[in-house]
Enzyme design. Structure first.
Site, short mmCIF file in Angstrom:
data_model
loop_
_atom_site.label_atom_id
_atom_site.label_comp_id
_atom_site.label_asym_id
_atom_site.label_seq_id
_atom_site.Cartn_x
_atom_site.Cartn_y
_atom_site.Cartn_z
N CYS A 115 0.09 3.85 2.70
CA CYS A 115 0.52 3.35 4.01
C CYS A 115 1.98 3.71 4.27
O CYS A 115 2.36 4.06 5.40
CB CYS A 115 0.37 1.83 4.08
N CYS B 214 0.84 -1.21 0.00
CA CYS B 214 0.00 0.00 0.00
C CYS B 214 0.87 1.25 0.00
O CYS B 214 1.55 1.54 0.98
CB CYS B 214 -0.92 -0.04 1.22
#
Length: 289
Positions: free
Chosen positions: A43, A40
């Site tokens: 993230c 991600c």
């Protein structure tokens, strides 16, 4: 996504440690949970910012990082639909959260709505009065400081704490009610609210000796045992107080709308001894689960 600089306030949460390190720990201090994954992109942007801001709070909040790929069942328990997802736990409950990557300033503002940073140790020492003062002296000093700087709202919290220390619950509550929202959520303010709740419970209550005599005559007099626990807590005999609440919980978990459980949780919030709280939190959990 490992942290680049080890921090005592950041840790990896797993199914094995989640109950103890996140749920139970959130009764002592808020826990921020970061649900992320290695693939991600947002993230990778958000994670270091969360760690930086949490470090700035100097232990007022901890950050639990959950790798959604490695801990799929744990992630599913949060009902995560997209990542990154960040939630804040306090006293075992989700109180706030957000999804997506936020800028550093927004993260700081998000946390500040719920918890105030601890002062660095050296700052706290420097700010402490050079000579130990009595609570009465503290009240006079703080009142003078408020008169000189009426816009410093944190002084009113200091005054509320000092008023409670001399047993002036009404004055403490008045100062507490006048606090702005950001300070009303401060850990000291929350602890003081708990102390006031206990003080109110003792209104018109019999003295400790009479309560003890009632319990000796009838060990199942839960009302007397409950009030004795409150008196012991107010007097500073915290272990004995927790024993009284625990005895009620053991005898009748649902007595008076789960009052023993509520007393224990409230007591945990006002007791500073982390080891004692941890011991009795485990005892309470063993009776409930």
């Amino acid at each position: 996504m490992p942290t680049t600089v080890p921090s005592p306030y950041v840790f990896d949460a797993t199914e094995a440690n989640f109950e103890a390190e996140v749920v139970q720990a959130s009764f002592q201090q808020p826990v921020l949970v970061d649900l992320w994954a290695t693939w991600c992109g947002p993230c990778k942007t958000l994670g270091p910012l969360l760690e930086k801001v949490v470090d700035e709070f100097n232990g007022a909040v901890r950050l639990a990082k959950i790798d959604c790929d490695k801990e799929q069942a744990l992630a599913a328990s949060f009902g995560v639909r997209s990542i990154p997802t960040v939630v804040l736990l306090r006293e075992g409950q989700l109180v706030d959260g957000f999804t997506g990557a936020l800028p550093e300033s927004a993260i700081r503002e998000f946390l500040s709505r719920h918890v105030q940073p601890n002062a660095p140790a050296e700052d706290a020492v420097a700010a402490a009065p050079a000579v130990q003062e009595t609570p009465e002296q503290a009240i006079a000093r703080i009142q003078q400081e408020i008169a000189a700087e009426p816009d410093r709202a944190e002084l009113k919290l200091d005054l509320a704490v000092a008023q409670m220390q001399v047993g002036n619950a009404a004055a403490a509550e008045a100062e507490l009610d006048a606090l702005p929202a950001n300070l009303a959520a401060d850990d000291r303010a929350r602890r003081l609210r708990g102390q006031l709740d206990f003080a109110r419970a003792l209104k018109d209550a019999p003295p400790a000796a009479e309560l003890a005599a009632r319990i000796e005559r009838d060990p199942h007099d839960h009302a007397a045992r409950d009030l004795l626990g409150v008196r012991l807590l107010i007097q500073g005999d915290t272990a004995a107080a927790l024993e009284q609440f625990l005895a009620v919980l053991k005898a009748d978990r649902t007595w008076n709308d789960d009052q023993a459980k509520k007393r224990l949780i409230a007591a945990f919030a006002v007791i500073d001894d982390e080891d004692l709280v941890g011991t009795y939190r485990r005892k309470m959990s063993s009776l409930l689960f």
